[in-house]
Design a protein around this motif. Structure first.
Motif, PDB file in Angstrom:
ATOM      1  N   SER A  47      41.037  35.533  42.772  1.00 36.39           N
ATOM      2  CA  SER A  47      40.948  36.973  43.020  1.00 36.39           C
ATOM      3  C   SER A  47      41.839  37.761  42.064  1.00 36.39           C
ATOM      4  O   SER A  47      41.415  38.792  41.518  1.00 36.39           O
ATOM      5  N   ILE A  48      43.056  37.286  41.861  1.00 31.58           N
ATOM      6  CA  ILE A  48      43.962  38.007  40.964  1.00 31.58           C
ATOM      7  C   ILE A  48      43.468  37.918  39.518  1.00 31.58           C
ATOM      8  O   ILE A  48      43.637  38.865  38.735  1.00 31.58           O
ATOM      9  N   ARG A  49      42.838  36.806  39.152  1.00 35.88           N
ATOM     10  CA  ARG A  49      42.250  36.731  37.810  1.00 35.88           C
ATOM     11  C   ARG A  49      41.126  37.751  37.654  1.00 35.88           C
ATOM     12  O   ARG A  49      40.954  38.364  36.593  1.00 35.88           O
ATOM     13  N   GLN A  50      40.350  37.955  38.731  1.00 34.50           N
ATOM     14  CA  GLN A  50      39.308  38.983  38.703  1.00 34.50           C
ATOM     15  C   GLN A  50      39.918  40.378  38.550  1.00 34.50           C
ATOM     16  O   GLN A  50      39.369  41.237  37.860  1.00 34.50           O
ATOM     17  N   VAL A  51      41.057  40.603  39.214  1.00 36.22           N
ATOM     18  CA  VAL A  51      41.758  41.881  39.058  1.00 36.22           C
ATOM     19  C   VAL A  51      42.157  42.086  37.600  1.00 36.22           C
ATOM     20  O   VAL A  51      41.940  43.159  37.027  1.00 36.22           O
TER      21      VAL A  51
ATOM     22  N   PHE B  99      35.678  48.894  38.199  1.00 33.19           N
ATOM     23  CA  PHE B  99      36.421  49.500  39.302  1.00 33.19           C
ATOM     24  C   PHE B  99      35.961  48.924  40.646  1.00 33.19           C
ATOM     25  O   PHE B  99      36.772  48.700  41.547  1.00 33.19           O
ATOM     26  N   LEU B 100      34.679  48.672  40.775  1.00 34.94           N
ATOM     27  CA  LEU B 100      34.165  48.116  42.030  1.00 34.94           C
ATOM     28  C   LEU B 100      34.696  46.711  42.270  1.00 34.94           C
ATOM     29  O   LEU B 100      35.179  46.394  43.358  1.00 34.94           O
ATOM     30  N   ARG B 101      34.634  45.859  41.251  1.00 34.95           N
ATOM     31  CA  ARG B 101      35.143  44.495  41.459  1.00 34.95           C
ATOM     32  C   ARG B 101      36.661  44.464  41.555  1.00 34.95           C
ATOM     33  O   ARG B 101      37.230  43.549  42.143  1.00 34.95           O
ATOM     34  N   LEU B 102      37.335  45.485  41.018  1.00 40.16           N
ATOM     35  CA  LEU B 102      38.776  45.601  41.207  1.00 40.16           C
ATOM     36  C   LEU B 102      39.102  45.770  42.684  1.00 40.16           C
ATOM     37  O   LEU B 102      40.001  45.110  43.222  1.00 40.16           O
ATOM     38  N   GLY B 103      38.350  46.637  43.366  1.00 39.88           N
ATOM     39  CA  GLY B 103      38.561  46.830  44.801  1.00 39.88           C
ATOM     40  C   GLY B 103      38.231  45.595  45.605  1.00 39.88           C
ATOM     41  O   GLY B 103      38.953  45.221  46.535  1.00 39.88           O
ATOM     42  N   VAL B 104      37.135  44.920  45.254  1.00 37.85           N
ATOM     43  CA  VAL B 104      36.726  43.700  45.959  1.00 37.85           C
ATOM     44  C   VAL B 104      37.781  42.612  45.816  1.00 37.85           C
ATOM     45  O   VAL B 104      38.201  41.989  46.798  1.00 37.85           O
ATOM     46  N   ALA B 105      38.235  42.373  44.600  1.00 34.95           N
ATOM     47  CA  ALA B 105      39.137  41.251  44.329  1.00 34.95           C
ATOM     48  C   ALA B 105      40.493  41.433  44.986  1.00 34.95           C
ATOM     49  O   ALA B 105      41.048  40.489  45.570  1.00 34.95           O
TER      50      ALA B 105
ATOM     51  N   TYR C 225      48.760  49.382  30.685  1.00 39.56           N
ATOM     52  CA  TYR C 225      49.353  48.180  30.097  1.00 39.56           C
ATOM     53  C   TYR C 225      50.406  47.580  31.022  1.00 39.56           C
ATOM     54  O   TYR C 225      50.458  46.357  31.216  1.00 39.56           O
ATOM     55  N   VAL C 226      51.251  48.426  31.619  1.00 39.18           N
ATOM     56  CA  VAL C 226      52.279  47.941  32.546  1.00 39.18           C
ATOM     57  C   VAL C 226      51.615  47.302  33.768  1.00 39.18           C
ATOM     58  O   VAL C 226      52.056  46.250  34.251  1.00 39.18           O
ATOM     59  N   LEU C 227      50.559  47.918  34.272  1.00 37.01           N
ATOM     60  CA  LEU C 227      49.823  47.370  35.412  1.00 37.01           C
ATOM     61  C   LEU C 227      49.210  46.022  35.060  1.00 37.01           C
ATOM     62  O   LEU C 227      49.321  45.056  35.841  1.00 37.01           O
ATOM     63  N   LEU C 228      48.574  45.929  33.899  1.00 30.51           N
ATOM     64  CA  LEU C 228      47.987  44.657  33.480  1.00 30.51           C
ATOM     65  C   LEU C 228      49.062  43.598  33.295  1.00 30.51           C
ATOM     66  O   LEU C 228      48.876  42.434  33.670  1.00 30.51           O
ATOM     67  N   GLN C 229      50.199  43.975  32.736  1.00 27.58           N
ATOM     68  CA  GLN C 229      51.297  43.032  32.539  1.00 27.58           C
ATOM     69  C   GLN C 229      51.798  42.488  33.873  1.00 27.58           C
ATOM     70  O   GLN C 229      52.041  41.286  34.023  1.00 27.58           O
ATOM     71  N   GLU C 230      51.934  43.379  34.863  1.00 27.30           N
ATOM     72  CA  GLU C 230      52.364  42.946  36.197  1.00 27.30           C
ATOM     73  C   GLU C 230      51.364  41.963  36.797  1.00 27.30           C
ATOM     74  O   GLU C 230      51.735  40.956  37.405  1.00 27.30           O
ATOM     75  N   THR C 231      50.083  42.242  36.620  1.00 33.14           N
ATOM     76  CA  THR C 231      49.028  41.366  37.143  1.00 33.14           C
ATOM     77  C   THR C 231      49.038  40.019  36.439  1.00 33.14           C
ATOM     78  O   THR C 231      48.871  38.966  37.066  1.00 33.14           O
TER      79      THR C 231
END
Length: 332
Positions: free
Chosen positions: A239-243, A156-162, A258-264
């Motif tokens: 950065s998006i790969r880190q997300v 979650f922390l690196r999600l915010g950073v990225a 799953y939908v969020l990951l698919q969008e990313t």
């Protein structure tokens, strides 16, 4: 994990990254302002207010845009959510509420920096302090990776950073296009070259560019490095790969995740290979940056809805027609 805890960890990462980016750009602008004898027409301070979306708030507090006013506003003004002081204050409060989720070393590092910025006055010389902020952020990221268990909290922390890093990279490029170079006649001249060099330095990309291309600064190569390079840690692609990696590491995957990951992943696919370069050239910089920023906002809204359930704007409320140029048909 409770959504409140997840949100606080996520925002902790965002605020630390935001503080670092502001310190980086202020430091570069300060260096550019020292060269006004040659670049007398270069306004290096108004763009900072545009990057942080805080021009209206600044105008309400100050009559003119000067170096001292902008530096004070973006370093010490606690009422400005994009000031370094406000970012670190918010980060410390988030860290205080999740002490059991972060390491003792992370807390001590952050708390010391918070105490230091409380003592930093508006009239003091800012140069050394900006370097200290950058060093603190680098040390904090190192402590995150080396002292924190690489589980849900870490992800979650690196999600915010990225995500914050991807947003800020596009904003920096946007300011170069719209504000620093309004006159096409300057393209290729010393002022243009100097601006691209300053932009690279603001993201610590100057040495990376020289090592990779071994050539004079070329705008398209700069854009490729900062948008599409998979190995440069401040590029949008990286950065998006880190997300995406962080999303994969967060617990059990439900339908919304799953939908969020698919969008990313769709976003990441559009940042890969020669097709991404062709798309950047076809859309031109203005449209391309708008596209990337909008997609970052979509992902940010989906993250809030999926994990924190506290936003009023959902994905379906975005203008999908406006997004049609950047989101593949299978996503709509």
């Amino acid at each position: 994990m409770l959504s409140r805890i997840a949100r606080n960890i996520y925002e902790l990462g965002q605020q630390i990254e935001r503080a670092e980016n502001i310190a980086r750009i202020l430091d570069v602008n300060r260096r550019m302002s020292l060269e006004q004898s040659y670049f007398s027409e270069l306004d290096v301070w108004s763009p900072m207010l545009a990057i942080t979306r805080s021009r209206a708030q600044f105008d309400a507090a100050f009559d003119t845009v000067t170096e001292q006013h902008v530096m004070d506003f973006l370093i010490s003004d606690i009422s400005n959510p994009y000031s370094i002081r406000a970012c670190l204050s918010h980060a410390r409060e988030m860290a205080r509420t999740i002490r059991e989720r972060i390491s003792e070393e992370m807390w001590l590092c952050l708390n010391k920096m918070y105490q230091d910025i409380q003592q930093h006055g508006k009239t003091e010389n800012h140069d050394e302090f900006l370097i200290e902020i950058r060093q603190f952020c680098s040390a904090f990221h190192g402590l995150v990776d080396n002292t924190m268990s690489h589980g849900e909290s870490w992800n979650f922390l690196r999600l915010g950073v990225a995500l914050e890093r991807a947003r800020m990279t596009t904003r920096i490029l946007e300011i170069k296009y719209y504000l620093l170079l309004p006159d096409n006649e300057e393209v290729g001249r010393p002022l243009d070259h100097h601006q691209w060099q300053a932009l690279l330095r603001s993201v610590s990309g100057y040495e990376a560019y020289r090592r990779q291309f071994k050539a004079r600064i070329d705008p398209f190569r700069v854009l490729r490095l900062l948008n599409l390079d998979p190995s440069f840690p401040r590029s949008v692609h990286y950065s998006i790969r880190q997300v995406a990696d962080a999303l994969k590491g967060i617990g059990t995957m439900n339908e919304e995740q799953y939908v969020l990951l698919q969008e990313t992943e769709y976003f990441l696919d559009d940042l890969r290979g020669g097709a991404a370069e062709d798309e950047m050239m076809r859309l031109q910089l203005k449209t391309y940056l708008d596209t990337v920023q909008q997609r970052c906002e979509v992902i940010g809204a989906m993250i809030n809805r999926t994990f924190f359930n506290s936003v009023t704007v959902t994905l379906t409320e975005f203008n999908r027609d406006h997004l049609s140029i950047q989101i593949p048909q299978q996503q709509q």
